[in-house]
Motif scaffolding. Structure first.
Motif, PDB file in Angstrom:
ATOM      1  N   VAL A   1     -29.913  25.566 -22.869  1.00 38.88           N
ATOM      2  CA  VAL A   1     -27.986  25.506 -22.043  1.00 38.88           C
ATOM      3  C   VAL A   1     -27.348  24.806 -23.326  1.00 38.88           C
ATOM      4  O   VAL A   1     -27.135  24.689 -24.003  1.00 38.88           O
ATOM      5  N   ARG A   2     -26.064  25.269 -22.468  1.00 39.87           N
ATOM      6  CA  ARG A   2     -24.766  24.696 -23.298  1.00 39.87           C
ATOM      7  C   ARG A   2     -23.646  24.185 -22.311  1.00 39.87           C
ATOM      8  O   ARG A   2     -23.126  24.411 -21.058  1.00 39.87           O
ATOM      9  N   PRO A   3     -22.753  22.947 -22.996  1.00 36.86           N
ATOM     10  CA  PRO A   3     -21.666  22.555 -22.614  1.00 36.86           C
ATOM     11  C   PRO A   3     -20.524  23.533 -21.758  1.00 36.86           C
ATOM     12  O   PRO A   3     -20.012  24.778 -22.598  1.00 36.86           O
ATOM     13  N   TYR A   4     -20.156  22.960 -20.399  1.00 36.12           N
ATOM     14  CA  TYR A   4     -18.967  24.051 -20.048  1.00 36.12           C
ATOM     15  C   TYR A   4     -17.870  23.841 -20.660  1.00 36.12           C
ATOM     16  O   TYR A   4     -17.270  25.340 -21.588  1.00 36.12           O
ATOM     17  N   ALA A   5     -17.277  22.854 -22.204  1.00 30.57           N
ATOM     18  CA  ALA A   5     -16.638  22.797 -23.009  1.00 30.57           C
ATOM     19  C   ALA A   5     -17.304  23.888 -23.747  1.00 30.57           C
ATOM     20  O   ALA A   5     -15.343  24.719 -24.371  1.00 30.57           O
ATOM     21  N   TRP A   6     -18.049  24.131 -24.009  1.00 29.48           N
ATOM     22  CA  TRP A   6     -18.693  24.970 -25.217  1.00 29.48           C
ATOM     23  C   TRP A   6     -18.298  26.427 -24.541  1.00 29.48           C
ATOM     24  O   TRP A   6     -17.635  27.371 -25.949  1.00 29.48           O
TER      25      TRP A   6
ATOM     26  N   ILE B   1     -27.451  36.812 -14.225  1.00 34.33           N
ATOM     27  CA  ILE B   1     -25.878  35.649 -14.885  1.00 34.33           C
ATOM     28  C   ILE B   1     -26.342  34.104 -15.152  1.00 34.33           C
ATOM     29  O   ILE B   1     -26.119  33.595 -13.980  1.00 34.33           O
ATOM     30  N   PRO B   2     -26.937  34.585 -15.919  1.00 32.38           N
ATOM     31  CA  PRO B   2     -27.338  32.826 -15.941  1.00 32.38           C
ATOM     32  C   PRO B   2     -26.361  30.892 -15.577  1.00 32.38           C
ATOM     33  O   PRO B   2     -26.403  30.620 -16.812  1.00 32.38           O
ATOM     34  N   CYS B   3     -25.417  31.166 -15.270  1.00 30.62           N
ATOM     35  CA  CYS B   3     -24.477  29.953 -14.354  1.00 30.62           C
ATOM     36  C   CYS B   3     -25.403  28.751 -14.649  1.00 30.62           C
ATOM     37  O   CYS B   3     -24.570  27.876 -14.828  1.00 30.62           O
ATOM     38  N   HIS B   4     -26.649  28.487 -14.720  1.00 31.70           N
ATOM     39  CA  HIS B   4     -27.931  27.686 -14.584  1.00 31.70           C
ATOM     40  C   HIS B   4     -27.448  26.731 -15.662  1.00 31.70           C
ATOM     41  O   HIS B   4     -28.224  26.452 -15.761  1.00 31.70           O
ATOM     42  N   ARG B   5     -27.633  27.736 -16.836  1.00 34.12           N
ATOM     43  CA  ARG B   5     -27.537  26.915 -18.079  1.00 34.12           C
ATOM     44  C   ARG B   5     -26.196  26.597 -18.838  1.00 34.12           C
ATOM     45  O   ARG B   5     -26.290  26.082 -20.006  1.00 34.12           O
ATOM     46  N   VAL B   6     -24.903  26.372 -17.410  1.00 35.98           N
ATOM     47  CA  VAL B   6     -24.026  25.889 -18.331  1.00 35.98           C
ATOM     48  C   VAL B   6     -24.166  24.500 -17.469  1.00 35.98           C
ATOM     49  O   VAL B   6     -24.488  24.280 -16.336  1.00 35.98           O
ATOM     50  N   VAL B   7     -24.289  23.478 -18.051  1.00 37.61           N
ATOM     51  CA  VAL B   7     -24.522  22.124 -18.117  1.00 37.61           C
ATOM     52  C   VAL B   7     -22.816  20.853 -18.710  1.00 37.61           C
ATOM     53  O   VAL B   7     -22.742  21.155 -18.870  1.00 37.61           O
ATOM     54  N   ARG B   8     -23.307  19.127 -17.848  1.00 34.38           N
ATOM     55  CA  ARG B   8     -21.964  19.352 -18.017  1.00 34.38           C
ATOM     56  C   ARG B   8     -22.830  18.477 -19.919  1.00 34.38           C
ATOM     57  O   ARG B   8     -24.714  17.622 -19.671  1.00 34.38           O
ATOM     58  N   SER B   9     -21.826  17.825 -20.643  1.00 35.64           N
ATOM     59  CA  SER B   9     -22.337  17.204 -21.781  1.00 35.64           C
ATOM     60  C   SER B   9     -23.126  16.430 -21.850  1.00 35.64           C
ATOM     61  O   SER B   9     -24.029  15.366 -22.671  1.00 35.64           O
ATOM     62  N   ASP B  10     -22.880  15.228 -20.863  1.00 36.59           N
ATOM     63  CA  ASP B  10     -23.257  13.647 -20.401  1.00 36.59           C
ATOM     64  C   ASP B  10     -24.466  13.890 -19.763  1.00 36.59           C
ATOM     65  O   ASP B  10     -24.699  12.696 -19.331  1.00 36.59           O
ATOM     66  N   GLY B  11     -25.099  15.063 -19.633  1.00 38.31           N
ATOM     67  CA  GLY B  11     -26.189  15.076 -19.128  1.00 38.31           C
ATOM     68  C   GLY B  11     -26.235  15.329 -17.601  1.00 38.31           C
ATOM     69  O   GLY B  11     -27.581  15.621 -16.939  1.00 38.31           O
ATOM     70  N   MET B  12     -25.820  15.097 -16.594  1.00 39.01           N
ATOM     71  CA  MET B  12     -25.346  15.944 -15.439  1.00 39.01           C
ATOM     72  C   MET B  12     -26.061  16.927 -15.007  1.00 39.01           C
ATOM     73  O   MET B  12     -24.835  18.371 -15.761  1.00 39.01           O
ATOM     74  N   ILE B  13     -26.668  17.429 -14.488  1.00 40.71           N
ATOM     75  CA  ILE B  13     -27.172  18.557 -14.610  1.00 40.71           C
ATOM     76  C   ILE B  13     -26.132  19.792 -13.825  1.00 40.71           C
ATOM     77  O   ILE B  13     -26.280  20.909 -14.055  1.00 40.71           O
TER      78      ILE B  13
END
Lengths: 266, 209
Positions: A135-140, A167-179
């Motif tokens: 996974v990667r953060p949104y900010a990334w 298109i794996p939008c599910h692999r983008v998560v918040r960096s604070d751990g919120m899925i």
């Protein structure tokens, strides 16, 4: 049998009886292949059957199988083309989609993103680069596409992803751990998809909630995003945890060139 | 109706193409089905033919689209694809034909011929058995027969589709019908009252041609 009574007229009528009706799905498939309409069919995925729409051999939409009616309305509204159900996707496309859904990233599936804005396309194409199980953060994403301040817009673009799963939008998560939320059935499904891809979601969430943003190896002095395959290789006794990139850099660690945590510095 | 379609094809191709598919899918599918003998091959080929037609039309000037004789033009596309495919799969198909001919004989009464008053025992056979007799004919008889009776083209249209003068076509159709009848007579003669050995007689007729 009185074959001799079979005159030319009878043979002509017999030949006319060879006329047949075209199969029911021919029109829908023809229009979709010509790119004048979309056709969709159910396909198996790790979270059960999903609907996959295509036009001109490009996948144009993916949706939940239980909501066929709303899927049709959404696709027709978004693409401005008629959409019809068919029994199956064209065999080569179906094979590619199934292998891709099973996690094989070497298979190329062409997407139809013509109706998306250039920004949205950039976001979705960047999401495609995230490997299965990571996974990667949104900010990334925002930083990687050169729009570091557009984090919220990245979230919106991913929420509007017309082709979830592929298109794996599910692999983008918040960096604070919120899925985070998921258009294909909410946070629980997003978690399930990530777990099906081999990610240890539980471990990721608990570390993120504890404030850990980066992982390092005290032998290589390289620091990675937590789910990067290079971070996962680090032996527990060499594993170092950082709360920020600045902290890792200050400790003399170099950012990994594969998962590029350096982007988060932008 | 064809003319109106030609005009709308000339104007709004994307908007009128669906009507073109609706108007021609049954006849073109029938042509492919009876030429190839396999329903899924025929479906794939018909779809391919329409997509090729669309791409060609998209490249034509409106004037050329207006003047196009859509019916024979579409038949030519299907016919060319059929010839290519038949050439590619011919060896395997001949073997299969021989093996399952008797089985196909058993499947009867699917086409409409059964209910007609002039019904003859042989007319009640499965359509595919008849289609196989037509496929056994040399191309110069097979194609005009398929275009005339299965695709329902007029002689003038067949002439456009095949590039053969109408007079020659009429002779070929006539001769094709005669060949079918004699193949049938030989089959029946060889088969005896229960029709068991019909297949080998057809093969004999094929060799004789």
């Amino acid at each position: 049998m009185n074959v001799h009574v079979l005159d030319d007229g009878a043979i002509e009528r017999t030949l006319e009886a060879l006329r047949a009706e075209a199969p029911a799905g021919l029109l829908a498939r023809t229009m979709a292949t010509a790119g004048l309409a979309d056709a969709y069919a159910p396909v198996q995925s790790p979270i059960g059957p999903v609907l996959v729409a295509y036009s001109a051999h490009c996948v144009s939409a993916v949706g939940l199988a239980e909501n066929a009616a709303s899927f049709e309305m959404r696709v027709a509204a978004e693409l401005g083309r008629p959409v019809r159900r068919v029994e199956a996707l064209p065999p080569d496309l179906e094979r590619a989609v199934e292998r891709r859904l099973a996690g094989d990233r070497r298979v190329r599936v062409p997407f139809d993103l013509r109706r998306r804005s250039p920004f949205e396309r950039a976001v979705l194409e960047k999401a495609l680069e995230i490997p299965t199980g990571e996974v990667r953060p949104y900010a990334w994403i925002a930083a990687e596409i050169g729009r570091p301040r557009a984090v919220r817009a990245v979230g919106t673009a991913l929420a509007r992803n017309p082709i979830p799963l592929l298109i794996p939008c599910h692999r983008v998560v918040r960096s604070d751990g919120m899925i985070g939320n998921y258009s294909m059935g909410g946070p629980t499904v997003k978690r399930a998809v990530l777990e099906a891809e081999g990610m240890d979601v539980e471990a990721y969430v608990s570390e993120a909630e504890a404030g850990i943003r980066l992982i390092g190896s005290d032998t290589t002095k390289v620091t990675c995003l937590p789910t990067c395959r290079h971070a996962r290789r680090v032996m527990p006794r060499h594993r170092v945890r950082f709360g920020s990139l600045a902290q890792a850099l200050a400790a003399g660690y170099r950012p990994c060139r594969v998962c590029r945590p350096i982007s988060l510095a932008a | 109706m064809n003319d109106r379609l030609a005009v709308s094809l000339a104007g709004d191709l994307d908007g009128s193409f669906e009507q073109l598919v609706r108007d021609h899918q049954d006849r073109l599918y029938s042509l492919a089905l009876r030429y190839l003998g396999d329903a899924s091959d025929a479906e794939e080929l018909t779809q391919d033919a329409f997509v090729r037609a669309y791409r060609a039309l998209a490249g034509y000037e409106p004037q050329r689209r207006r003047e196009l004789q859509v019916r024979p033009w579409l038949s030519t596309i299907v016919l060319n694809l059929c010839r290519n495919r038949a050439r590619r799969v011919r060896p395997a198909q001949v073997d299969l034909d021989g093996l399952d001919a008797v089985a196909t004989h058993a499947v009867q009464g699917r086409n409409g011929a059964a209910g007609q008053p002039e019904t003859h025992a042989l007319l009640r056979e499965d359509a595919e058995v008849w289609a196989r007799r037509v496929r056994a004919l040399p191309a110069r008889y097979r194609e005009p027969l398929l275009l005339r009776y299965v695709d329902d083209l007029a002689y003038a249209e067949i002439s456009t589709a095949l590039g053969i003068p109408e007079g020659t076509l009429r002779a070929q159709v006539h001769r094709g019908l005669a060949l079918l009848r004699s193949a049938l007579e030989q089959e029946t003669a060889a088969a005896g009252p229960d029709g068991a050995a019909g297949r080998s007689a057809l093969q004999l007729a094929e060799v004789a041609l």
